[in-house]
Design an enzyme around this catalytic site. Sequence first.
Site, mmCIF file in Angstrom:
data_model
loop_
_atom_site.group_PDB
_atom_site.id
_atom_site.type_symbol
_atom_site.label_atom_id
_atom_site.label_comp_id
_atom_site.label_asym_id
_atom_site.label_seq_id
_atom_site.Cartn_x
_atom_site.Cartn_y
_atom_site.Cartn_z
ATOM 1 N N ASP B 89 -6.903 -4.856 6.466
ATOM 2 C CA ASP B 89 -7.171 -3.798 7.435
ATOM 3 C C ASP B 89 -8.681 -3.559 7.430
ATOM 4 O O ASP B 89 -9.417 -4.213 6.693
ATOM 5 C CB ASP B 89 -6.362 -2.542 7.104
ATOM 6 C CG ASP B 89 -6.678 -2.013 5.712
ATOM 7 O OD1 ASP B 89 -7.625 -2.522 5.070
ATOM 8 O OD2 ASP B 89 -5.974 -1.112 5.258
ATOM 9 N N SER B 90 -9.149 -2.614 8.225
ATOM 10 C CA SER B 90 -10.597 -2.441 8.384
ATOM 11 C C SER B 90 -11.176 -1.428 7.416
ATOM 12 O O SER B 90 -12.379 -1.277 7.309
ATOM 13 C CB SER B 90 -10.886 -1.961 9.798
ATOM 14 O OG SER B 90 -10.318 -0.664 9.962
ATOM 15 N N GLY B 91 -10.335 -0.701 6.731
ATOM 16 C CA GLY B 91 -10.806 0.387 5.890
ATOM 17 C C GLY B 91 -10.731 1.732 6.594
ATOM 18 O O GLY B 91 -10.829 2.771 5.946
ATOM 19 N N GLY B 92 -10.551 1.711 7.896
ATOM 20 C CA GLY B 92 -10.535 2.956 8.671
ATOM 21 C C GLY B 92 -9.476 3.929 8.185
ATOM 22 O O GLY B 92 -9.775 5.092 7.874
ATOM 23 N N PHE B 93 -8.269 3.451 8.058
ATOM 24 C CA PHE B 93 -7.175 4.343 7.683
ATOM 25 C C PHE B 93 -7.450 5.056 6.366
ATOM 26 O O PHE B 93 -7.250 6.262 6.235
ATOM 27 C CB PHE B 93 -5.860 3.565 7.603
ATOM 28 C CG PHE B 93 -4.690 4.431 7.236
ATOM 29 C CD1 PHE B 93 -4.125 5.284 8.174
ATOM 30 C CD2 PHE B 93 -4.170 4.423 5.953
ATOM 31 C CE1 PHE B 93 -3.055 6.103 7.839
ATOM 32 C CE2 PHE B 93 -3.103 5.245 5.609
ATOM 33 C CZ PHE B 93 -2.542 6.077 6.553
ATOM 34 N N ASP B 143 -11.613 1.437 12.907
ATOM 35 C CA ASP B 143 -11.065 2.342 13.919
ATOM 36 C C ASP B 143 -10.976 3.737 13.331
ATOM 37 O O ASP B 143 -11.063 3.911 12.119
ATOM 38 C CB ASP B 143 -9.673 1.876 14.375
ATOM 39 C CG ASP B 143 -8.693 1.794 13.203
ATOM 40 O OD1 ASP B 143 -9.153 1.625 12.059
ATOM 41 O OD2 ASP B 143 -7.484 1.891 13.438
ATOM 42 N N GLY B 215 -2.188 4.237 14.060
ATOM 43 C CA GLY B 215 -2.003 5.673 14.235
ATOM 44 C C GLY B 215 -0.570 6.089 14.454
ATOM 45 O O GLY B 215 -0.304 7.169 14.983
ATOM 46 N N CYS B 303 22.333 -9.729 -2.621
ATOM 47 C CA CYS B 303 20.942 -10.137 -2.849
ATOM 48 C C CYS B 303 20.857 -11.215 -3.918
ATOM 49 O O CYS B 303 21.555 -11.155 -4.933
ATOM 50 C CB CYS B 303 20.127 -8.912 -3.267
ATOM 51 S SG CYS B 303 18.381 -9.252 -3.509
ATOM 52 N N CYS B 308 18.748 -8.926 -9.106
ATOM 53 C CA CYS B 308 20.182 -8.850 -8.807
ATOM 54 C C CYS B 308 20.976 -9.959 -9.479
ATOM 55 O O CYS B 308 22.158 -9.797 -9.760
ATOM 56 C CB CYS B 308 20.409 -8.863 -7.294
ATOM 57 S SG CYS B 308 19.865 -7.319 -6.533
ATOM 58 N N HIS B 334 13.026 -6.650 -6.004
ATOM 59 C CA HIS B 334 14.241 -6.485 -5.205
ATOM 60 C C HIS B 334 13.920 -5.897 -3.824
ATOM 61 O O HIS B 334 14.386 -6.408 -2.803
ATOM 62 C CB HIS B 334 15.260 -5.597 -5.907
ATOM 63 C CG HIS B 334 16.384 -5.239 -4.993
ATOM 64 N ND1 HIS B 334 17.366 -6.136 -4.641
ATOM 65 C CD2 HIS B 334 16.628 -4.113 -4.266
ATOM 66 C CE1 HIS B 334 18.186 -5.570 -3.776
ATOM 67 N NE2 HIS B 334 17.761 -4.343 -3.526
#
Lengths: 378, 378
Positions: B89-93, B143, B215, B303, B308, B334
């Site tokens: 990701d860009s780091g924005g969040f 962003d 967002g 699973c 499992c 798991h």
Amino acid sequence: MKFELVATDGAARAGRLTTASHVVETPIFMPVGTHATVKALGPDDLRAAGAQIVLANTYHLFLRPGHDLVRELGGLHRFMGWDRAILTDSGGFQVFSLAKLRKITDAGVEFRSPVDGSTHFLSPEISVEIQHALGADIIHPLDECLAYPVSRPEAERSLELTLRWAARSKAAHAGASADRQALFGIVQGGAAPDLRRRAARATVELGFDGYAIGGMAVGEPKTAMYELTELVAGLLPADRPRYLMGVGKPEDLVRSVARGVDMFDCVLPTRNARNGQAFTADGPLTLKQARYVREDAPLDADCDCYACRGFSRAYLRHLFMAGELLAYRLLTLHNVTFFLRLAREMRAAIVAGAFGAFQTRFFSRYPVSASAEEPASE
Amino acid sequence: MKFELVATDGAARAGRLTTASHVVETPIFMPVGTHATVKALGPDDLRAAGAQIVLANTYHLFLRPGHDLVRELGGLHRFMGWDRAILTDSGGFQVFSLAKLRKITDAGVEFRSPVDGSTHFLSPEISVEIQHALGADIIHPLDECLAYPVSRPEAERSLELTLRWAARSKAAHAGASADRQALFGIVQGGAAPDLRRRAARATVELGFDGYAIGGMAVGEPKTAMYELTELVAGLLPADRPRYLMGVGKPEDLVRSVARGVDMFDCVLPTRNARNGQAFTADGPLTLKQARYVREDAPLDADCDCYACRGFSRAYLRHLFMAGELLAYRLLTLHNVTFFLRLAREMRAAIVAGAFGAFQTRFFSRYPVSASAEEPASE
């Protein structure tokens, strides 16, 4: 249980221990799986590390989740998904080192659980019963672990108690489970050579499938530990395995094998891994040191474990500094692999009649504390 | 980067995304590897779980260990020992959700590191530069992530800033790295449908290798999230991958794939594993509940993951209650396996033209909160 001596070289021994359903080649190191798990490792990791037998703690499993539950779920092997050998201690060491408000009588020991404060009673018979429920390949009689130092009368009283408890444990183990589970005797006796001698002789007299040397690495000087180990090992029958409880550092393993010990357990490789320490042929390495920030090399170029094949010191340091769980797994895997490779290499050297040369080579690289008087405990 | 649509079923799409050196079959879930490690898992575990691509956080790696170090050690793939695809990701969040004392201008954002209190500046150009150093297969423009709810003028101001930053990011990415790393655009716009529409059109106009919907899952009602996702997906070019950032629960994946989304990431399977929650086809299961104390069954009978295959609910609960590290690894393995199998099953259903039947089957077992108005965020 069967134990064959495959080769000897001086006092050092290479053996093969065959339990009811598993084979263990000695000398062997047993990773510690306190709560039915070797901290941070799965059974897949333990196999990859070459583990042949792990230790589980009767005391901890008695308190949580309880031995009845483990039995109901098919025993310890099935519960923890480990299809190789397991050894349980008797709970004695933990009762004496961890539990609160203990009251010791000839009958047994009353203590309070640090988990929930509840009161419990452990006797030789109850410890054996718990260990029958857990179903490990090798079990142990309840013993009293002395602190260091203690007075002579206290050491004598304690030794006699441990011997009486050993006899009761043996009686309690006679019967159905005796074919399925081996019972080792524990030689106590504190730091006095004559009491250790008495303990060894009386324990051998009772007769057990193997013999543990207990109450070592509790604060006595290293030289005393080696001397007492040599003394006791020399009094144990050659055709039975010898297990030095709670020991130790890599150099302790080498020196104790040289004195006739076959089996070891210690939290050192697992606990120190969680503190960021990795063992290498050149000694331990502390990952939080800034010198490793940019180091592209693996922890140990001689090691073929997953941590060393896939990751740099810089990455492992990053994981450790960020508190990432993967750091604990990879460092533990590496350390356990190191201890198990050391045991394998010692075995190969003994079989080749070259254990002396092995020791020279080992100590030419592995740095050992200058003071021979350092305490044997961590 | 190449993206082929293999099949569609209604709005749902099965695709194949080919980065510079890796192939990713969509729909796909991307486990979150914040500090260049998916918490509690090794690359061996991720492979076993069927992971094809993982996400790493630019913000976290910028602060620790630093992108220069990662570049010096050969880039993120080599650093973390992961030879499949990576997305950053860009780091924005994180700047907008974790950092302290941030100051936003058109130039970029100044913030204080929660690790050591040091001050840093991130601009679209710097974010791209950091992501070039990290070397992920797919990177993102800086962003601004809005909280929910915000005023209309605030949402408009923010959208325009994100669009200007997107243009600058695209310019900064042009050149040598553009062949090696794909740049996705991020569609913001908050909760107003007309702003989302404007954001989607303007971002597509700029032209990116793929499109992220950002967002979302920030507190808006679930119904709004689905409606906005459907709206935006419908405005994105069919021949480019669509990535719904930070989403979500298993039911969100299914409903979003039904609306044309190809890629997902979320901390849910990893974080909830560390809180003792396991996902199953019948819904999540909370291991600390007393009902699992004696349960011999695996977490999920359907699973085939290592957790499992090898261990009972009773054992996993015991590990979790004892705080044992193996619990985190096995539960995370798991859960990640569950999310990746869900993605694979959706893909197979789309290819077979049976995604409707898949949804019916999925929701016949998987319990979904009665209230459609529950917030989309955790």
